[in-house]
Motif scaffolding. Structure first.
Motif, PDB file in Angstrom:
ATOM      1  N   ARG A 228      32.543   8.952  30.532  1.00  0.00           N
ATOM      2  CA  ARG A 228      33.899   8.961  29.985  1.00  0.00           C
ATOM      3  C   ARG A 228      34.938   9.027  31.096  1.00  0.00           C
ATOM      4  O   ARG A 228      35.953   8.312  31.071  1.00  0.00           O
ATOM      5  N   ILE A 229      34.702   9.878  32.080  1.00  0.00           N
ATOM      6  CA  ILE A 229      35.646  10.014  33.191  1.00  0.00           C
ATOM      7  C   ILE A 229      35.742   8.702  33.971  1.00  0.00           C
ATOM      8  O   ILE A 229      36.837   8.238  34.315  1.00  0.00           O
ATOM      9  N   GLU A 230      34.584   8.094  34.251  1.00  0.00           N
ATOM     10  CA  GLU A 230      34.587   6.819  34.967  1.00  0.00           C
ATOM     11  C   GLU A 230      35.339   5.753  34.179  1.00  0.00           C
ATOM     12  O   GLU A 230      36.112   4.961  34.741  1.00  0.00           O
ATOM     13  N   ARG A 231      35.120   5.741  32.861  1.00  0.00           N
ATOM     14  CA  ARG A 231      35.805   4.739  32.029  1.00  0.00           C
ATOM     15  C   ARG A 231      37.310   4.958  32.020  1.00  0.00           C
ATOM     16  O   ARG A 231      38.093   4.010  32.132  1.00  0.00           O
ATOM     17  N   ASP A 232      37.731   6.239  31.889  1.00  0.00           N
ATOM     18  CA  ASP A 232      39.168   6.534  31.874  1.00  0.00           C
ATOM     19  C   ASP A 232      39.817   6.189  33.213  1.00  0.00           C
ATOM     20  O   ASP A 232      40.947   5.683  33.258  1.00  0.00           O
ATOM     21  N   LEU A 233      39.105   6.474  34.303  1.00  0.00           N
ATOM     22  CA  LEU A 233      39.655   6.139  35.624  1.00  0.00           C
ATOM     23  C   LEU A 233      39.736   4.624  35.810  1.00  0.00           C
ATOM     24  O   LEU A 233      40.730   4.090  36.316  1.00  0.00           O
ATOM     25  N   HIS A 234      38.678   3.929  35.384  1.00  0.00           N
ATOM     26  CA  HIS A 234      38.623   2.477  35.586  1.00  0.00           C
ATOM     27  C   HIS A 234      39.622   1.745  34.696  1.00  0.00           C
ATOM     28  O   HIS A 234      40.270   0.777  35.133  1.00  0.00           O
ATOM     29  N   ASP A 235      39.761   2.217  33.448  1.00  0.00           N
ATOM     30  CA  ASP A 235      40.618   1.498  32.498  1.00  0.00           C
ATOM     31  C   ASP A 235      42.059   1.991  32.506  1.00  0.00           C
ATOM     32  O   ASP A 235      42.955   1.274  32.036  1.00  0.00           O
ATOM     33  N   GLY A 236      42.306   3.184  33.021  1.00  0.00           N
ATOM     34  CA  GLY A 236      43.646   3.741  32.940  1.00  0.00           C
ATOM     35  C   GLY A 236      44.324   3.935  34.281  1.00  0.00           C
ATOM     36  O   GLY A 236      45.217   3.183  34.675  1.00  0.00           O
ATOM     37  N   VAL A 237      43.899   4.953  35.010  1.00  0.00           N
ATOM     38  CA  VAL A 237      44.600   5.333  36.238  1.00  0.00           C
ATOM     39  C   VAL A 237      44.438   4.281  37.329  1.00  0.00           C
ATOM     40  O   VAL A 237      45.408   3.934  38.026  1.00  0.00           O
ATOM     41  N   GLN A 238      43.238   3.771  37.495  1.00  0.00           N
ATOM     42  CA  GLN A 238      42.998   2.828  38.592  1.00  0.00           C
ATOM     43  C   GLN A 238      43.882   1.581  38.491  1.00  0.00           C
ATOM     44  O   GLN A 238      44.542   1.212  39.479  1.00  0.00           O
ATOM     45  N   PRO A 239      43.940   0.878  37.355  1.00  0.00           N
ATOM     46  CA  PRO A 239      44.819  -0.288  37.277  1.00  0.00           C
ATOM     47  C   PRO A 239      46.294   0.064  37.498  1.00  0.00           C
ATOM     48  O   PRO A 239      47.048  -0.717  38.101  1.00  0.00           O
ATOM     49  N   ARG A 240      46.698   1.257  37.028  1.00  0.00           N
ATOM     50  CA  ARG A 240      48.102   1.644  37.210  1.00  0.00           C
ATOM     51  C   ARG A 240      48.414   1.856  38.695  1.00  0.00           C
ATOM     52  O   ARG A 240      49.464   1.445  39.190  1.00  0.00           O
ATOM     53  N   LEU A 241      47.476   2.484  39.426  1.00  0.00           N
ATOM     54  CA  LEU A 241      47.693   2.702  40.854  1.00  0.00           C
ATOM     55  C   LEU A 241      47.670   1.377  41.618  1.00  0.00           C
ATOM     56  O   LEU A 241      48.424   1.191  42.582  1.00  0.00           O
ATOM     57  N   VAL A 242      46.806   0.464  41.193  1.00  0.00           N
ATOM     58  CA  VAL A 242      46.795  -0.862  41.820  1.00  0.00           C
ATOM     59  C   VAL A 242      48.131  -1.565  41.584  1.00  0.00           C
ATOM     60  O   VAL A 242      48.698  -2.206  42.489  1.00  0.00           O
TER      61      VAL A 242
END
Length: 294
Positions: free
Chosen positions: A106-120
């Motif tokens: 769940r954490i990996e999915r939230d990071l990959h789908d949420g925070v990571q694209p926003r930071l990119v």
């Protein structure tokens, strides 16, 4: 089976008592009960006493044998108890491992789908602003403002993600305060009814808190419900019990890797039980129960 021994033995005991007191009569000879033999009254007392002692010994032996058989049949052996405890411990370990795997996914999915694209996106926006800062300062300033807004949104998402890993308010102020904060952040209205005297173990409170949190998240995302109700009690048997119900469309199922799977395994790891009732058309209700001192 033992009754076939007890009944004749008792009959013999009664007859022996009668034989022991037979010399009190006027006859010189006494008939041995159950036989046709006649004996002198002087022998009757000794034979009667012997006839009393032997049946009593037999009855005592039958009673001891009955106790041993009853204990062997009804009372589980120490080995069986150890085996059952080992099985429960193994199930709890498996639940803990499975819960950690679901949580990590769940954490990996939230990071990959949420925070990571926003930071990119923030990085790309700042790159464009850097290119325009000399030729078009106004456009560069707008891009920096956009990146700043996205950065604040990313920080908010990280905070929410951190709450999903560990709720600090749960440690500081207890389950009631943590659930109040959770209900305040819920996208759908939550009726909260918490009556818990004192504190339970950290593991028990955390398991119930995250079960409720995940249930409310599922209700907001999938149930199409307009409200939810949360009831939490500390029962007399020493368990922490909670029920989460929404008025949605129902049909919820425990799927491998899903939120309900994570709830089930987290509760199992804490030594508790979880029960889901979600018929088609609703409502959906989840009940969890965890030993307060787990």
């Amino acid at each position: 089976m033992l009754g076939l021994v007890v009944l004749p033995t008792v009959a013999g005991l009664v007859a022996s008592v009668g034989l022991a007191f037979a010399p009190l009569g006027a006859a010189d000879t006494v008939r041995v009960p159950g036989t046709g033999f006649q004996i002198e009254d002087g022998w009757a007392v000794g034979l009667g006493v012997l006839g009393v002692v032997i049946p009593l010994a037999v009855l005592l032996g039958v009673a001891l044998l009955h106790a041993v058989l009853t204990r062997a049949i009804l009372v589980p052996s120490q080995e069986a108890q150890f085996a059952a405890q080992a099985q429960v411990a193994g199930a709890q370990r498996a639940g803990a491992v499975r819960a950690s795997e679901v949580e990590r996914t769940r954490i990996e999915r939230d990071l990959h789908d949420g925070v990571q694209p926003r930071l990119v996106s923030v990085a790309m926006t700042l790159g464009l602003a850097q290119q325009k800062i000399d030729d078009d300062p106004a456009a560069a300033k707008a891009l920096v403002d956009e990146a700043h807004t996205s950065t604040k949104a990313a920080i908010t998402e990280l905070r929410q993600l951190a709450r999903g890993i560990h709720a600090s308010v749960l440690d500081d102020r207890g389950l009631d305060a943590a659930l109040s904060a959770l209900a305040a952040r819920s996208p759908i209205p939550v009726q909260l009814d918490v009556r818990v005297e004192g504190r339970c173990s950290a593991q028990a409170e955390a398991a119930v808190y995250f079960a409720i949190a995940e249930s409310l998240t599922n209700a907001a995302k999938h149930s199409r419900g307009s409200e939810a109700r949360v009831v939490v009690r500390r029962r007399d048997d020493g368990t922490l019990w909670a029920r989460v119900e929404d008025n949605g469309i129902g049909g919820a199922r425990v799927l491998p890797g899903g939120g309900l799977d994570g709830i089930t395994n987290r509760i199992l790891a804490a030594g508790g039980t979880a029960r889901l009732d979600s018929p088609a058309g609703g409502p959906t209700a989840l009940e969890v129960s965890v030993p307060c001192a787990s």
